[in-house]
Design a protein around this motif. Structure first.
Motif, PDB file in Angstrom:
ATOM      1  N   TYR A   1       0.788  -1.532   0.194  1.00  0.00           N
ATOM      2  CA  TYR A   1      -0.180  -0.037  -0.542  1.00  0.00           C
ATOM      3  C   TYR A   1       0.725   1.036  -0.431  1.00  0.00           C
ATOM      4  O   TYR A   1       1.918   1.384   0.611  1.00  0.00           O
ATOM      5  N   ALA A   2       0.757   2.421  -1.058  1.00  0.00           N
ATOM      6  CA  ALA A   2       1.538   3.127  -0.702  1.00  0.00           C
ATOM      7  C   ALA A   2       0.797   4.227  -1.166  1.00  0.00           C
ATOM      8  O   ALA A   2      -0.854   4.355  -1.279  1.00  0.00           O
ATOM      9  N   PHE A   3       0.733   5.321  -0.243  1.00  0.00           N
ATOM     10  CA  PHE A   3      -0.103   6.423  -0.575  1.00  0.00           C
ATOM     11  C   PHE A   3       0.519   7.800  -0.724  1.00  0.00           C
ATOM     12  O   PHE A   3       1.489   7.938  -0.084  1.00  0.00           O
ATOM     13  N   GLU A   4       0.062   9.089  -1.303  1.00  0.00           N
ATOM     14  CA  GLU A   4       0.935  10.371  -1.583  1.00  0.00           C
ATOM     15  C   GLU A   4      -0.199  11.123  -1.158  1.00  0.00           C
ATOM     16  O   GLU A   4      -0.944  11.431  -0.922  1.00  0.00           O
ATOM     17  N   MET A   5       0.273  12.239  -0.468  1.00  0.00           N
ATOM     18  CA  MET A   5      -0.028  13.587   0.117  1.00  0.00           C
ATOM     19  C   MET A   5       0.352  14.923  -0.141  1.00  0.00           C
ATOM     20  O   MET A   5       1.742  14.937   0.473  1.00  0.00           O
ATOM     21  N   ALA A   6      -0.108  15.276  -1.170  1.00  0.00           N
ATOM     22  CA  ALA A   6       0.626  17.058  -1.280  1.00  0.00           C
ATOM     23  C   ALA A   6       0.124  18.107  -0.466  1.00  0.00           C
ATOM     24  O   ALA A   6      -1.479  17.890  -0.965  1.00  0.00           O
ATOM     25  N   ALA A   7       0.868  18.598  -0.586  1.00  0.00           N
ATOM     26  CA  ALA A   7       0.267  19.692   0.589  1.00  0.00           C
ATOM     27  C   ALA A   7       1.327  20.998   0.666  1.00  0.00           C
ATOM     28  O   ALA A   7       1.905  21.130  -0.129  1.00  0.00           O
ATOM     29  N   SER A   8       0.607  21.959   0.710  1.00  0.00           N
ATOM     30  CA  SER A   8       1.304  23.435   0.709  1.00  0.00           C
ATOM     31  C   SER A   8       2.248  23.494   2.250  1.00  0.00           C
ATOM     32  O   SER A   8       1.762  22.771   3.426  1.00  0.00           O
ATOM     33  N   ASN A   9       3.132  24.120   1.756  1.00  0.00           N
ATOM     34  CA  ASN A   9       3.842  24.009   2.766  1.00  0.00           C
ATOM     35  C   ASN A   9       2.708  25.160   4.161  1.00  0.00           C
ATOM     36  O   ASN A   9       2.780  25.633   4.083  1.00  0.00           O
ATOM     37  N   ILE A  10       3.551  24.981   5.970  1.00  0.00           N
ATOM     38  CA  ILE A  10       3.220  25.187   6.019  1.00  0.00           C
ATOM     39  C   ILE A  10       3.846  25.450   7.651  1.00  0.00           C
ATOM     40  O   ILE A  10       4.989  24.726   8.151  1.00  0.00           O
ATOM     41  N   ARG A  11       3.917  26.790   8.077  1.00  0.00           N
ATOM     42  CA  ARG A  11       4.902  27.371   8.899  1.00  0.00           C
ATOM     43  C   ARG A  11       3.896  27.921  10.672  1.00  0.00           C
ATOM     44  O   ARG A  11       3.256  28.330   9.975  1.00  0.00           O
ATOM     45  N   PHE A  12       4.889  27.475  11.414  1.00  0.00           N
ATOM     46  CA  PHE A  12       4.403  27.331  12.389  1.00  0.00           C
ATOM     47  C   PHE A  12       5.462  28.240  13.469  1.00  0.00           C
ATOM     48  O   PHE A  12       6.138  28.082  13.188  1.00  0.00           O
ATOM     49  N   GLY A  13       4.520  29.028  14.930  1.00  0.00           N
ATOM     50  CA  GLY A  13       5.864  28.554  15.726  1.00  0.00           C
ATOM     51  C   GLY A  13       5.961  30.822  15.421  1.00  0.00           C
ATOM     52  O   GLY A  13       5.754  31.150  15.407  1.00  0.00           O
ATOM     53  N   ALA A  14       6.367  31.067  16.622  1.00  0.00           N
ATOM     54  CA  ALA A  14       7.062  32.596  16.898  1.00  0.00           C
ATOM     55  C   ALA A  14       7.161  32.724  16.357  1.00  0.00           C
ATOM     56  O   ALA A  14       8.336  32.533  15.789  1.00  0.00           O
ATOM     57  N   GLY A  15       6.452  33.760  15.851  1.00  0.00           N
ATOM     58  CA  GLY A  15       7.324  34.837  15.039  1.00  0.00           C
ATOM     59  C   GLY A  15       7.661  34.607  13.669  1.00  0.00           C
ATOM     60  O   GLY A  15       7.626  35.688  12.746  1.00  0.00           O
ATOM     61  N   CYS A  16       6.645  33.631  12.995  1.00  0.00           N
ATOM     62  CA  CYS A  16       6.793  33.266  12.212  1.00  0.00           C
ATOM     63  C   CYS A  16       5.791  34.545  10.971  1.00  0.00           C
ATOM     64  O   CYS A  16       5.511  34.194  10.125  1.00  0.00           O
ATOM     65  N   THR A  17       5.081  35.048  10.909  1.00  0.00           N
ATOM     66  CA  THR A  17       4.073  36.139  10.846  1.00  0.00           C
ATOM     67  C   THR A  17       4.622  36.720  10.441  1.00  0.00           C
ATOM     68  O   THR A  17       4.903  37.777   9.596  1.00  0.00           O
ATOM     69  N   ASN A  18       6.061  37.676  10.845  1.00  0.00           N
ATOM     70  CA  ASN A  18       7.264  38.132  10.355  1.00  0.00           C
ATOM     71  C   ASN A  18       7.961  37.886   9.251  1.00  0.00           C
ATOM     72  O   ASN A  18       8.615  38.728   8.819  1.00  0.00           O
ATOM     73  N   GLU A  19       7.658  36.660   8.452  1.00  0.00           N
ATOM     74  CA  GLU A  19       7.595  36.351   7.186  1.00  0.00           C
ATOM     75  C   GLU A  19       7.060  36.249   6.342  1.00  0.00           C
ATOM     76  O   GLU A  19       7.561  36.542   4.913  1.00  0.00           O
ATOM     77  N   VAL A  20       5.933  36.716   6.686  1.00  0.00           N
ATOM     78  CA  VAL A  20       4.392  36.356   5.822  1.00  0.00           C
ATOM     79  C   VAL A  20       4.783  37.400   4.287  1.00  0.00           C
ATOM     80  O   VAL A  20       5.076  37.025   3.488  1.00  0.00           O
ATOM     81  N   GLY A  21       6.000  39.052   4.817  1.00  0.00           N
ATOM     82  CA  GLY A  21       6.331  39.392   3.381  1.00  0.00           C
ATOM     83  C   GLY A  21       7.053  39.192   2.789  1.00  0.00           C
ATOM     84  O   GLY A  21       6.870  39.261   1.283  1.00  0.00           O
ATOM     85  N   MET A  22       8.537  38.672   3.501  1.00  0.00           N
ATOM     86  CA  MET A  22       9.110  37.891   2.325  1.00  0.00           C
ATOM     87  C   MET A  22       9.034  36.772   1.624  1.00  0.00           C
ATOM     88  O   MET A  22       9.245  36.531   0.355  1.00  0.00           O
ATOM     89  N   ASP A  23       7.659  35.984   2.103  1.00  0.00           N
ATOM     90  CA  ASP A  23       6.950  35.209   1.200  1.00  0.00           C
ATOM     91  C   ASP A  23       6.416  35.642   0.396  1.00  0.00           C
ATOM     92  O   ASP A  23       6.598  35.005  -0.970  1.00  0.00           O
ATOM     93  N   VAL A  24       5.680  36.591   0.575  1.00  0.00           N
ATOM     94  CA  VAL A  24       4.653  37.048  -0.407  1.00  0.00           C
ATOM     95  C   VAL A  24       5.562  38.151  -1.663  1.00  0.00           C
ATOM     96  O   VAL A  24       5.502  37.984  -3.191  1.00  0.00           O
ATOM     97  N   ALA A  25       6.579  38.102  -1.315  1.00  0.00           N
ATOM     98  CA  ALA A  25       7.315  39.407  -2.822  1.00  0.00           C
ATOM     99  C   ALA A  25       8.129  37.863  -2.739  1.00  0.00           C
ATOM    100  O   ALA A  25       9.070  37.947  -4.417  1.00  0.00           O
ATOM    101  N   ASN A  26       8.298  37.076  -2.431  1.00  0.00           N
ATOM    102  CA  ASN A  26       9.626  35.588  -3.289  1.00  0.00           C
ATOM    103  C   ASN A  26       8.144  35.405  -4.119  1.00  0.00           C
ATOM    104  O   ASN A  26       8.849  34.055  -5.140  1.00  0.00           O
ATOM    105  N   LEU A  27       7.030  35.002  -4.071  1.00  0.00           N
ATOM    106  CA  LEU A  27       6.231  35.201  -5.509  1.00  0.00           C
ATOM    107  C   LEU A  27       5.553  35.966  -6.128  1.00  0.00           C
ATOM    108  O   LEU A  27       5.202  35.798  -7.207  1.00  0.00           O
ATOM    109  N   GLY A  28       6.347  37.192  -5.908  1.00  0.00           N
ATOM    110  CA  GLY A  28       6.064  38.208  -7.097  1.00  0.00           C
ATOM    111  C   GLY A  28       4.860  38.349  -7.520  1.00  0.00           C
ATOM    112  O   GLY A  28       4.381  38.684  -8.011  1.00  0.00           O
TER     113      GLY A  28
END
Length: 90
Positions: free
Chosen positions: A4-31
């Motif tokens: 039996y094999a399975f695959e799960m494709a998912a978006s990256n999930i980031r959590f933890g203290a201060g992770c919202t400080n990285e949102v701008g960088m991520d959005v900018a990297n998306l262009g």
């Protein structure tokens, strides 16, 4: 035996203290050229939202905020957001 094999494709999930400080960088990297931040009025008052906005600003991301989200959305509230997004050309 049976393999039996399975695959799960998912978006990256980031959590933890201060992770919202990285949102701008991520959005900018998306262009992203113009971004709409969608939240509710209560979340908009929290430090995590303030950090998100500061991060977007610091990364030079152009964005607007929509804070009319309701807990139990209706077709009318969805339409309001759709109209807002279309009017802003997001």
């Amino acid at each position: 035996t049976t393999d039996y094999a399975f695959e799960m494709a998912a978006s990256n999930i980031r959590f933890g203290a201060g992770c919202t400080n990285e949102v701008g960088m991520d959005v900018a990297n998306l262009g992203a050229k113009k971004t709409l931040v969608v939240t509710d009025p209560n979340i908009a008052k929290l430090p995590a939202f303030t950090n998100t906005v500061q991060s977007l600003d610091a990364s030079g991301v152009t964005f607007d905020t929509y804070t009319d989200v309701v807990v139990e959305p209706t077709d009318k509230s969805y339409q309001h957001l759709i109209d807002f997004a279309r009017a802003g050309n997001y």
